[in-house]
Scaffold this motif. Structure first.
Motif, PDB file in Angstrom:
ATOM      1  N   HIS A 623      80.827 -12.088 -48.598  1.00  0.00           N
ATOM      2  CA  HIS A 623      79.446 -11.918 -48.150  1.00  0.00           C
ATOM      3  C   HIS A 623      79.263 -12.492 -46.744  1.00  0.00           C
ATOM      4  CE1 HIS A 623      75.064 -11.897 -48.188  1.00  0.00           C
ATOM      5  NE2 HIS A 623      75.100 -13.176 -47.842  1.00  0.00           N
ATOM      6  N   THR A 624      79.875 -13.657 -46.469  1.00  0.00           N
ATOM      7  CA  THR A 624      79.771 -14.278 -45.144  1.00  0.00           C
ATOM      8  C   THR A 624      80.371 -13.366 -44.075  1.00  0.00           C
ATOM      9  OG1 THR A 624      79.868 -16.484 -46.090  1.00  0.00           O
ATOM     10  CG2 THR A 624      80.425 -16.282 -43.761  1.00  0.00           C
ATOM     11  N   ILE A 625      81.525 -12.781 -44.375  1.00  0.00           N
ATOM     12  CA  ILE A 625      82.163 -11.884 -43.406  1.00  0.00           C
ATOM     13  C   ILE A 625      81.287 -10.665 -43.159  1.00  0.00           C
ATOM     14  CG2 ILE A 625      84.204 -10.506 -42.900  1.00  0.00           C
ATOM     15  CD1 ILE A 625      85.728 -12.410 -44.847  1.00  0.00           C
ATOM     16  N   SER A 626      80.826 -10.058 -44.240  1.00  0.00           N
ATOM     17  CA  SER A 626      79.998  -8.863 -44.115  1.00  0.00           C
ATOM     18  C   SER A 626      78.702  -9.159 -43.375  1.00  0.00           C
ATOM     19  CB  SER A 626      79.682  -8.311 -45.510  1.00  0.00           C
ATOM     20  OG  SER A 626      78.772  -7.242 -45.442  1.00  0.00           O
ATOM     21  N   TYR A 627      78.137 -10.340 -43.641  1.00  0.00           N
ATOM     22  CA  TYR A 627      76.843 -10.709 -43.060  1.00  0.00           C
ATOM     23  C   TYR A 627      76.957 -11.039 -41.577  1.00  0.00           C
ATOM     24  CZ  TYR A 627      72.381 -13.173 -42.562  1.00  0.00           C
ATOM     25  OH  TYR A 627      71.137 -13.569 -42.156  1.00  0.00           O
ATOM     26  N   THR A 628      78.103 -11.558 -41.155  1.00  0.00           N
ATOM     27  CA  THR A 628      78.232 -12.060 -39.785  1.00  0.00           C
ATOM     28  C   THR A 628      79.065 -11.176 -38.868  1.00  0.00           C
ATOM     29  OG1 THR A 628      80.133 -13.408 -40.465  1.00  0.00           O
ATOM     30  CG2 THR A 628      77.977 -14.460 -40.494  1.00  0.00           C
ATOM     31  N   ASP A 629      79.789 -10.208 -39.417  1.00  0.00           N
ATOM     32  CA  ASP A 629      80.600  -9.327 -38.581  1.00  0.00           C
ATOM     33  C   ASP A 629      79.669  -8.320 -37.901  1.00  0.00           C
ATOM     34  OD1 ASP A 629      82.394  -7.686 -37.358  1.00  0.00           O
ATOM     35  OD2 ASP A 629      83.578  -7.246 -39.150  1.00  0.00           O
ATOM     36  N   LEU A 783      73.614  -2.718 -51.770  1.00  0.00           N
ATOM     37  CA  LEU A 783      75.075  -2.589 -51.884  1.00  0.00           C
ATOM     38  C   LEU A 783      75.735  -3.942 -52.108  1.00  0.00           C
ATOM     39  CD1 LEU A 783      75.871   0.054 -49.108  1.00  0.00           C
ATOM     40  CD2 LEU A 783      75.517   0.419 -51.565  1.00  0.00           C
ATOM     41  N   GLU A 784      75.226  -4.995 -51.449  1.00  0.00           N
ATOM     42  CA  GLU A 784      75.767  -6.350 -51.641  1.00  0.00           C
ATOM     43  C   GLU A 784      75.622  -6.753 -53.104  1.00  0.00           C
ATOM     44  OE1 GLU A 784      76.948  -8.984 -49.611  1.00  0.00           O
ATOM     45  OE2 GLU A 784      77.267  -7.632 -47.930  1.00  0.00           O
ATOM     46  N   LEU A 785      74.451  -6.502 -53.671  1.00  0.00           N
ATOM     47  CA  LEU A 785      74.208  -6.863 -55.072  1.00  0.00           C
ATOM     48  C   LEU A 785      75.097  -6.045 -56.003  1.00  0.00           C
ATOM     49  CD1 LEU A 785      72.569  -8.436 -57.151  1.00  0.00           C
ATOM     50  CD2 LEU A 785      70.826  -6.625 -57.048  1.00  0.00           C
ATOM     51  N   THR A 786      75.254  -4.763 -55.692  1.00  0.00           N
ATOM     52  CA  THR A 786      76.105  -3.902 -56.517  1.00  0.00           C
ATOM     53  C   THR A 786      77.551  -4.379 -56.473  1.00  0.00           C
ATOM     54  OG1 THR A 786      74.653  -2.034 -56.038  1.00  0.00           O
ATOM     55  CG2 THR A 786      76.825  -1.529 -56.955  1.00  0.00           C
ATOM     56  N   GLN A 787      78.024  -4.752 -55.287  1.00  0.00           N
ATOM     57  CA  GLN A 787      79.384  -5.299 -55.163  1.00  0.00           C
ATOM     58  C   GLN A 787      79.566  -6.501 -56.078  1.00  0.00           C
ATOM     59  OE1 GLN A 787      79.610  -5.680 -50.699  1.00  0.00           O
ATOM     60  NE2 GLN A 787      81.773  -5.272 -51.113  1.00  0.00           N
TER      61      GLN A 787
END
Length: 797
Positions: A623-629, A783-787
């Motif tokens: 989540h951190t990578i997805s949120y900050t990339d 999508l984050e929640l589904t993941q």
């Protein structure tokens, strides 16, 4: 202690400035103006306090502040519970940028024992210095008492003539013969010492020289300089200044004598005759000679010096005035950033009261005269226009005297001057009944209402009594209103350095330095940092190192030093508070770093402890990578939206911005007939047995008995959903994943998703989420929640 340190800093800086000016201008200034420069230094060293000025040189010079003695309790031994008190002198070194005005506070702490040693060393040095000068003067004074008093009428007649020419009317000047060089001693009962062997004209030159010293109180200047030297005996700059001042005084005295006699050449010969090989300095005296080298410089000055023209005099006046302005003023008062809401304003530190929990301004008596606050004012759509006419919050029983508005950049300012009653009607009636018929007591105040930008309904108010702060000053403060920056938004980057450990340490230091340098409010200001521990952290569940093979995670312990312990807001979690609220201690923090294809490495940030608690460690890192990339942010991806599947570069551009793009070995588009779609070929054989996991209900030799890594599968779901949302006429997405099974056999997994199925899962066509950025951000959250749910469900099997 703080005063002594800052006086030393101020005096040293002033001395360096004067020495530099003298070096640059040299003969451009007359001896008189050279001496006036030294007067500036004497005043600087003599007076502890000066008015504040924005032009002060000390605005850009480090100074000390908040220097106090503190007591730390430190354990004596492990076996004993007793404790010992250890005293420290602590404070801050204040650094202010000359361009931006941003202040940085570097804390320091020195053991009280070391401070005592330094203090006693300074005192002993000063006493020894003063004792030496006094004893040397005493011995010299006794020797002078043995010299013969001049009774030669011819010589005394010359003395009388010289006194008249010099404009001296005192009858208390004594003349003695027999010294090695002409000298003057005695502040109140002066004595001139004359060697034998001078002609009448030479004697006249010598007497005029010493009489000029007497007339202009050069002995007093000598005493003052020696006193400063005793106090600053440890400072080599002050020794250099002392010798330079002595030379300048003698050159000035030479000029005064030449003005009287009108003859340079003959005077230079007399001066040459007085020269000794060695300088014979004696405290509280003046000497016509000050060493062979110095006399040679004086003779050279006499021979070549020309009186400056008018422009030279103007330059001299400007130089002295400007030097006085920058050196005889203190730095404009230290400032603090007083926070309110998500913004802060910069105000003078003297307005701040450490005991107050409210953002109010206080005077020296501890009484409040102003403050800042934030209010919610509904302004509608045309915020700027409505802001100027909206009724802003103000005191009860107040009357508006003046109302004006102006704009600067994104901000709109509304200035309101008003009077308000400080007495209630009952108080007025009671006072009138007692015979006091004076008018109702009122206070005049200025209110500066600030609308930060057109998106907010929050109105920030800076107000103050008009008797304490001018409207102009209050407007200046209002202009400093700015949104508090978040250190988490800073992502330093650098070229990859040998290995991940060196690169991670370099980026973390860059990140923390920016954190320290960042201008923030007192409730969140950090003054220093330490990285206590740093080591690579292995991916135990084959999660992030499969989805993001270019990512490294490190476990970090670090400490943040707090600039204002009494005001700091310890919000959040994941840290411990150090002794006396001076530090924040972070343990076992996960720091995430990412490297791109050309070796540029970026620090993405720390994994939030709350995210680990809610999602689990692996999902929190993902989540951190997805949120900050930034490359895969909603903003960046929405810009790549395309209407057609056939646009190979556009489709490939979306794919390259998504995770797993590094594994792509090709892209196939189906555009001849509906349903239009695409297939992406991924080769993950380099990841070994991390790509698939066995299912216990099927045999290992069964080719269909292998499931995809759950984190990889969840990411494929997210990638397919984004592709189906951003490519309008794309109906199907397939990923062909090639990898190695646990047995070492090559295995291919097919992941398929079509728009119809995805629409049923989301209850909405994914393309609808691309109609606005806000909708697309909502899509990402879904999508984050589904993941997360997919991984959790898979792990529970």
């Amino acid at each position: 202690m703080e005063l002594l340190l800052n006086m030393t800093i101020g005096g040293t800086v002033t001395a360096c400035v004067i020495l530099l000016i003298k070096l640059l201008l040299k003969d451009k200034l007359t001896p008189k103006w050279h001496f006036y420069l030294w007067v500036i230094l004497m005043v600087r060293l003599m007076i502890p306090g000066f008015p504040e000025s924005d032009f002060s040189l000390l605005n850009v010079i480090p100074t000390t502040q908040n220097v106090t003695t503190v007591v730390n309790q430190t354990p004596v031994s492990v076996d004993q519970m007793a404790s010992a008190e250890e005293h420290f002198v602590e404070g801050n070194i204040l650094l202010k940028s000359p361009v931006t005005g941003v202040e940085q506070r570097k804390p320091f702490s020195v053991s009280d024992k070391n401070v005592d040693l330094l203090f006693f060393g300074w005192v002993i040095g000063a006493i020894l210095m003063a004792g030496y000068l006094t004893c040397a003067y005493g011995i010299f004074y006794k020797r002078v008492g043995k010299l013969l008093i001049c009774k030669d009428t011819e010589v005394l007649k010359i003395l009388m003539e010289c006194k008249r020419e010099a404009g001296i009317h005192s009858d208390h000047i004594t003349l003695r013969f027999g010294s090695a060089t002409p000298m003057l001693l005695g502040l109140f009962k002066p004595t001139i010492l004359i060697p034998e062997g001078y002609s009448r004209e030479e004697l006249r030159h010598v007497l005029l020289h010493e009489l000029c010293h007497y007339k202009h109180k050069d002995i007093l200047i000598n005493i003052i300089c020696c006193t400063f030297l005793c106090a600053y005996w440890f400072n080599p700059i002050m020794w250099l200044c002392f010798y330079t001042i002595r030379r300048d005084i003698e050159i000035l005295c030479d000029e005064r004598v030449i003005e009287i006699i009108g003859e340079r050449k003959m005077y230079a010969k007399t001066l040459l005759k007085t020269t000794l090989k060695r300088n014979q300095f004696v405290f509280a005296t003046t000497s016509m000679q000050n060493g062979e080298k110095e006399v040679a410089k004086r003779i050279k000055h006499i021979a070549y010096f020309k009186k400056p023209k008018v422009w030279g005099s103007v330059l001299a006046v400007l130089v002295v005035l400007v030097t006085g302005l920058v050196c005889l003023t203190n730095a404009s008062g230290n400032t603090v950033n007083m926070g309110v809401g998500s913004y802060f304003v910069t105000v003078p530190e003297r307005w701040f009261n450490e005991t107050s929990v409210e953002p109010l301004f206080y005077d020296e008596k501890g009484e409040s005269f102003g403050g800042i606050n934030v209010s919610q004012v509904y302004l509608g759509e045309n915020k700027k226009e409505n802001f100027n006419i909206a009724k802003m919050p103000r005191p009860n029983h107040s009357r508006v005297l003046e109302h004006k508005a102006f704009e600067e950049g994104d901000k709109t300012y509304l200035i309101v001057n008003l009077d308000f009653d400080i007495e209630t009607a009952a108080q007025i009636a009671q006072r009138n009944a007692s015979g006091d018929d004076s008018p109702s007591r009122k206070i005049n105040q200025n209110y500066i209402f600030v609308l930060p930008d057109e998106t907010e309904d929050s109105v920030y108010t800076i107000w103050a009594n008009s008797s304490a702060v001018t409207e102009k000053k209050l407007v200046q403060i209002a202009r400093t209103l700015q949104k508090e920056a978040s250190p988490q938004e800073y992502q330093p980057e650098t070229a990859f350095q040998d290995d991940w450990a060196n690169t991670a340490e370099y980026l973390l230091k860059d990140y923390f330095k920016n954190y320290v340098d960042m201008k923030r409010s007192m409730s969140s200001d950090i003054s220093g940092y330490r990285i206590d521990y740093l080591e690579p952290y292995e991916d135990q569940k084959a999660s992030w190192n499969v989805v993001y093979p270019n990512v490294a995670v490190f476990r970090v312990d670090y400490t943040l030093d707090i600039a204002y312990p009494d005001q700091y807001s310890f919000a959040g979690d994941g840290f411990q508070i150090g002794e006396a609220n001076k530090t924040k201690l972070y343990h076992d923090q996960l720091a995430v770093f990412q490297k791109d294809d050309i070796g540029t490495t970026k620090f993405l940030g720390f994994v939030w402890p709350q995210a680990i608690e809610e999602m689990g460690e692996a999902m929190a890192v993902l989540h951190t990578i997805s949120y900050t990339d930034q490359k895969q942010s909603p903003e960046a991806l929405l810009e790549r939206k395309t209407p057609y599947i056939g646009n190979h570069s556009a489709d490939g551009g979306i794919l390259r911005a998504l995770p797993l793009a590094g594994y792509s070995k090709g892209l196939e588009l189906y555009t001849k007939e509906e349903p239009y779609g695409l297939t992406v070929y991924f080769d993950l054989t380099e990841m070994g047995d991390k790509v698939f996991k066995p299912r216990p209900d099927k045999a290992m030799i069964d080719s269909s008995g292998w499931d995809l890594n759950p984190y990889l599968e969840a990411q494929l779901y997210k990638n397919s959903a984004i592709l189906l949302a951003l490519i309008d006429n794309c109906s199907t997405v397939e990923f062909e994943v090639k990898g190695l099974a646990e047995t070492g056999a090559l295995y291919t997994y097919h992941y398929f998703k079509d728009r119809q199925t995805l629409t049923q899962e989301l209850s909405l066509d994914p393309r609808k989420y691309t109609e606005s950025l806000e909708n697309f951000k909502e899509f990402f959250d879904i999508l984050e929640l589904t993941q997360f749910n997919m991984v959790s469900k898979n792990q529970s099997k």
